[in-house]
Design a protein around this motif. Structure first.
Motif, PDB file in Angstrom:
ATOM      1  N   SER A 161       0.799  -1.223   0.000  1.00  5.18           N
ATOM      2  CA  SER A 161       0.000   0.000   0.000  1.00  5.18           C
ATOM      3  C   SER A 161       0.834   1.276   0.000  1.00  5.18           C
ATOM      4  O   SER A 161       0.314   2.351  -0.297  1.00  5.18           O
ATOM      5  CB  SER A 161      -0.948   0.007   1.205  1.00  5.18           C
ATOM      6  N   VAL A 162       2.127   1.178   0.353  1.00  3.91           N
ATOM      7  CA  VAL A 162       2.956   2.388   0.407  1.00  3.91           C
ATOM      8  C   VAL A 162       4.038   2.395  -0.674  1.00  3.91           C
ATOM      9  O   VAL A 162       4.983   3.169  -0.609  1.00  3.91           O
ATOM     10  CB  VAL A 162       3.607   2.553   1.799  1.00  3.91           C
ATOM     11  N   SER A 163       3.907   1.514  -1.651  1.00  2.00           N
ATOM     12  CA  SER A 163       4.867   1.501  -2.753  1.00  2.00           C
ATOM     13  C   SER A 163       4.127   1.655  -4.072  1.00  2.00           C
ATOM     14  O   SER A 163       2.901   1.614  -4.113  1.00  2.00           O
ATOM     15  CB  SER A 163       5.677   0.196  -2.756  1.00  2.00           C
ATOM     16  N   ASP A 164       4.882   1.821  -5.146  1.00  2.00           N
ATOM     17  CA  ASP A 164       4.281   1.940  -6.469  1.00  2.00           C
ATOM     18  C   ASP A 164       4.103   0.586  -7.151  1.00  2.00           C
ATOM     19  O   ASP A 164       3.587   0.520  -8.266  1.00  2.00           O
ATOM     20  CB  ASP A 164       5.154   2.838  -7.355  1.00  2.00           C
ATOM     21  N   ALA A 165       4.547  -0.477  -6.486  1.00  2.00           N
ATOM     22  CA  ALA A 165       4.453  -1.808  -7.086  1.00  2.00           C
ATOM     23  C   ALA A 165       3.001  -2.230  -7.243  1.00  2.00           C
ATOM     24  O   ALA A 165       2.164  -1.944  -6.385  1.00  2.00           O
ATOM     25  CB  ALA A 165       5.199  -2.829  -6.233  1.00  2.00           C
ATOM     26  N   ARG A 166       2.696  -2.902  -8.341  1.00  2.00           N
ATOM     27  CA  ARG A 166       1.343  -3.415  -8.560  1.00  2.00           C
ATOM     28  C   ARG A 166       1.249  -4.918  -8.266  1.00  2.00           C
ATOM     29  O   ARG A 166       0.160  -5.480  -8.321  1.00  2.00           O
ATOM     30  CB  ARG A 166       0.911  -3.158 -10.009  1.00  2.00           C
ATOM     31  N   PHE A 167       2.389  -5.539  -7.943  1.00  2.00           N
ATOM     32  CA  PHE A 167       2.371  -6.965  -7.662  1.00  2.00           C
ATOM     33  C   PHE A 167       3.187  -7.273  -6.409  1.00  2.00           C
ATOM     34  O   PHE A 167       4.301  -6.781  -6.245  1.00  2.00           O
ATOM     35  CB  PHE A 167       2.932  -7.773  -8.844  1.00  2.00           C
ATOM     36  N   GLY A 168       2.589  -8.071  -5.529  1.00  2.00           N
ATOM     37  CA  GLY A 168       3.274  -8.567  -4.348  1.00  2.00           C
ATOM     38  C   GLY A 168       3.374 -10.069  -4.430  1.00  2.00           C
ATOM     39  O   GLY A 168       2.428 -10.750  -4.853  1.00  2.00           O
ATOM     40  N   VAL A 169       4.526 -10.609  -4.033  1.00  2.00           N
ATOM     41  CA  VAL A 169       4.762 -12.050  -4.124  1.00  2.00           C
ATOM     42  C   VAL A 169       5.114 -12.578  -2.738  1.00  2.00           C
ATOM     43  O   VAL A 169       6.051 -12.097  -2.106  1.00  2.00           O
ATOM     44  CB  VAL A 169       5.897 -12.382  -5.111  1.00  2.00           C
ATOM     45  N   LEU A 170       4.357 -13.549  -2.276  1.00  2.00           N
ATOM     46  CA  LEU A 170       4.628 -14.224  -1.010  1.00  2.00           C
ATOM     47  C   LEU A 170       5.148 -15.612  -1.320  1.00  2.00           C
ATOM     48  O   LEU A 170       4.538 -16.354  -2.095  1.00  2.00           O
ATOM     49  CB  LEU A 170       3.336 -14.313  -0.189  1.00  2.00           C
ATOM     50  N   THR A 171       6.292 -15.981  -0.723  1.00  2.00           N
ATOM     51  CA  THR A 171       6.907 -17.256  -1.099  1.00  2.00           C
ATOM     52  C   THR A 171       7.660 -17.899   0.052  1.00  2.00           C
ATOM     53  O   THR A 171       8.143 -17.218   0.966  1.00  2.00           O
ATOM     54  CB  THR A 171       7.878 -17.063  -2.282  1.00  2.00           C
ATOM     55  N   ASN A 172       7.754 -19.225  -0.010  1.00  2.00           N
ATOM     56  CA  ASN A 172       8.620 -19.983   0.897  1.00  2.00           C
ATOM     57  C   ASN A 172       9.695 -20.722   0.102  1.00  2.00           C
ATOM     58  O   ASN A 172      10.293 -21.688   0.589  1.00  2.00           O
ATOM     59  CB  ASN A 172       7.801 -20.967   1.734  1.00  2.00           C
ATOM     60  N   GLY A 173       9.926 -20.276  -1.128  1.00  2.00           N
ATOM     61  CA  GLY A 173      10.938 -20.901  -1.975  1.00  2.00           C
ATOM     62  C   GLY A 173      10.413 -22.020  -2.840  1.00  2.00           C
ATOM     63  O   GLY A 173      11.004 -22.358  -3.865  1.00  2.00           O
ATOM     64  N   GLN A 174       9.302 -22.607  -2.433  1.00  2.00           N
ATOM     65  CA  GLN A 174       8.656 -23.657  -3.229  1.00  2.00           C
ATOM     66  C   GLN A 174       7.357 -23.138  -3.836  1.00  2.00           C
ATOM     67  O   GLN A 174       7.109 -23.312  -5.028  1.00  2.00           O
ATOM     68  CB  GLN A 174       8.348 -24.876  -2.362  1.00  2.00           C
ATOM     69  N   GLN A 175       6.555 -22.498  -3.018  1.00  2.00           N
ATOM     70  CA  GLN A 175       5.276 -21.937  -3.478  1.00  2.00           C
ATOM     71  C   GLN A 175       5.415 -20.426  -3.648  1.00  2.00           C
ATOM     72  O   GLN A 175       6.023 -19.751  -2.811  1.00  2.00           O
ATOM     73  CB  GLN A 175       4.171 -22.247  -2.471  1.00  2.00           C
ATOM     74  N   TYR A 176       4.844 -19.920  -4.730  1.00  2.00           N
ATOM     75  CA  TYR A 176       4.870 -18.488  -5.015  1.00  2.00           C
ATOM     76  C   TYR A 176       3.436 -18.022  -5.249  1.00  2.00           C
ATOM     77  O   TYR A 176       2.745 -18.529  -6.129  1.00  2.00           O
ATOM     78  CB  TYR A 176       5.728 -18.195  -6.245  1.00  2.00           C
ATOM     79  N   MET A 177       2.980 -17.056  -4.421  1.00  2.00           N
ATOM     80  CA  MET A 177       1.643 -16.490  -4.548  1.00  2.00           C
ATOM     81  C   MET A 177       1.760 -15.052  -5.033  1.00  2.00           C
ATOM     82  O   MET A 177       2.435 -14.234  -4.398  1.00  2.00           O
ATOM     83  CB  MET A 177       0.912 -16.532  -3.204  1.00  2.00           C
ATOM     84  N   PHE A 178       1.081 -14.738  -6.131  1.00  2.00           N
ATOM     85  CA  PHE A 178       1.139 -13.405  -6.734  1.00  2.00           C
ATOM     86  C   PHE A 178      -0.167 -12.653  -6.430  1.00  2.00           C
ATOM     87  O   PHE A 178      -1.250 -13.136  -6.733  1.00  2.00           O
ATOM     88  CB  PHE A 178       1.339 -13.516  -8.245  1.00  2.00           C
ATOM     89  N   PHE A 179      -0.016 -11.471  -5.831  1.00  2.00           N
ATOM     90  CA  PHE A 179      -1.157 -10.635  -5.468  1.00  2.00           C
ATOM     91  C   PHE A 179      -1.131  -9.330  -6.262  1.00  2.00           C
ATOM     92  O   PHE A 179      -0.074  -8.855  -6.675  1.00  2.00           O
ATOM     93  CB  PHE A 179      -1.113 -10.275  -3.980  1.00  2.00           C
ATOM     94  N   THR A 180      -2.314  -8.733  -6.427  1.00  2.00           N
ATOM     95  CA  THR A 180      -2.396  -7.383  -6.989  1.00  2.00           C
ATOM     96  C   THR A 180      -3.591  -6.686  -6.343  1.00  2.00           C
ATOM     97  O   THR A 180      -4.090  -7.131  -5.297  1.00  2.00           O
ATOM     98  CB  THR A 180      -2.503  -7.411  -8.526  1.00  2.00           C
ATOM     99  N   ASP A 181      -4.084  -5.607  -6.947  1.00  2.00           N
ATOM    100  CA  ASP A 181      -5.165  -4.828  -6.337  1.00  2.00           C
ATOM    101  C   ASP A 181      -6.397  -4.796  -7.241  1.00  2.00           C
ATOM    102  O   ASP A 181      -6.849  -3.733  -7.651  1.00  2.00           O
ATOM    103  CB  ASP A 181      -4.691  -3.406  -6.017  1.00  2.00           C
ATOM    104  N   LEU A 182      -6.944  -5.972  -7.525  1.00  2.00           N
ATOM    105  CA  LEU A 182      -8.128  -6.060  -8.387  1.00  2.00           C
ATOM    106  C   LEU A 182      -9.377  -5.524  -7.700  1.00  2.00           C
ATOM    107  O   LEU A 182     -10.245  -4.927  -8.345  1.00  2.00           O
ATOM    108  CB  LEU A 182      -8.365  -7.514  -8.810  1.00  2.00           C
TER     109      LEU A 182
END
Length: 353
Positions: A101-122
């Motif tokens: 919410s405080v950056s200009d990025a439109r994508f956030g990625v949460l990961t544990n090195g095996q699983q990658y979850m991609f978020f945005t602001d739909l």
């Protein structure tokens, strides 16, 4: 090397290193940095990848996100990392939510090195959604998921293109989960809905359970019939110089004939032999052929983490590639009938999975 090959190599790295990764830093160095590098971003160039990127959120100053990925001097993705094996839960996403919410990025990625979850602001502008619109598990991924991942590579990244398809991708994924659950374990409502189309009698609990089994069997049969129909169509139309067969497990982009992949009649016949050998152990619909330039592979569940065998038929001497603990050994064969000699090995490979 194509992205799918680089991701497959990284998956092997997870298999060998995963048990030894006890900390978040070890996971970042061994798995997550190579993943970002595979997307085409130089992890050693701070103009492309910024580790420990500082963000400010309200009264919280100096909060840091693990990696900020940049392109053309603009931040495009934020990575929040957890150690390998950690369950990716809601509170982990909430940390990324604050950074987002405080950056200009439109994508956030949460990961544990095996699983990658991609978020945005739909759902709401500049506020990260609660659910990811795209996820990939490097130890259990499909070809179409890698095609989606390609959109985030440095050479292909197009913000508008990703956002235009993100909504459909998010809801398609959710619907697939619901359909998969209903077909594997049909709910009462789903059973009632289907049975009402074909049954006009009194709907008792006994009828409910009868139709629950019918729904499961019908689903399995439908999938098998669809696959067999495609195979019969392929066998009925021999390959020519100007026409290739489009198999259900071949990427449509690769089947256009300009990438050098040609599926031969011998490979199709060998594939049918393997199916004949294994049909007593596994439903034939789960056995899938995937052709490449260097070999033709046979997979279980269309999963490249479950290779059954490979056909190396591109030279005068043909080889059958057998798998044991996912390590290939090549056996020379002079005729396709010799594949039957290796029935026990093929069955053993499927039983490993």
């Amino acid at each position: 090397m194509d992205l799918i090959d680089r991701i497959a190599d990284l998956a092997k790295r997870i298999d060998s290193m995963g048990p030894n990764l006890q900390t978040e830093e070890a996971t970042k160095n061994a798995l997550i940095m190579p993943f970002i590098q595979n997307l085409g971003y130089d992890v050693f160039d701070p103009s492309e990848v910024v580790p420990e990127y500082t963000t400010d959120h309200g009264v919280k100053k100096g909060e840091k996100v693990d990696y900020a990925v940049k392109k053309d001097d603009e931040i495009i993705m934020l990575f929040e990392c957890k150690k390998y094996g950690a369950k990716l839960v809601a509170e982990h996403a909430s940390q990324l939510y604050r950074y987002f919410s405080v950056s200009d990025a439109r994508f956030g990625v949460l990961t544990n090195g095996q699983q990658y979850m991609f978020f945005t602001d739909l759902d709401r502008p500049n506020q990260m959604d609660e659910k990811p619109f795209f996820s990939i598990d490097l130890q259990n991924f499909e070809r179409h998921e890698v095609e989606e991942l390609k959109k985030f590579t440095k050479n292909s990244f197009d913000l508008e293109n990703i956002l235009n398809t993100a909504s459909d991708l998010k809801y398609t994924t959710e619907v697939k989960k619901i359909l998969g659950k209903e077909l594997d374990d049909p709910s009462d409502d789903f059973v009632r809905f289907l049975s009402a189309q074909v049954y006009s009698g009194r709907f008792t609990q006994a009828v409910m359970e009868q139709f629950r089994g019918i729904v499961k069997r019908a689903n399995r049969q439908l999938i098998t019939e669809k696959i067999n129909d495609r195979l019969e169509t392929a066998l009925a139309h021999p390959l020519s110089e100007d026409k290739e067969i489009l198999h259900t497990d071949v990427n449509p982009d690769e089947a256009q004939g300009d990438n050098g992949i040609v599926t031969t009649e011998e490979e199709i016949e060998a594939y049918n032999i393997v199916k004949a050998i294994l049909r007593s152990k596994v439903e034939v619909g789960r056995i899938v052929m995937r052709d490449t330039k260097s070999y033709c592979g046979v997979l279980l569940d269309d999963n490249n983490r479950k290779p059954i065998c490979r056909f190396h038929f591109n030279s005068k001497q043909k080889y059958l590639g057998l798998m044991k603990e996912k390590i290939e050994s090549r056996e020379p064969i002079d005729s396709l009938d010799e594949i039957f000699k290796y029935s026990d090995q093929l069955v053993a490979t499927v039983e490993e999975y």
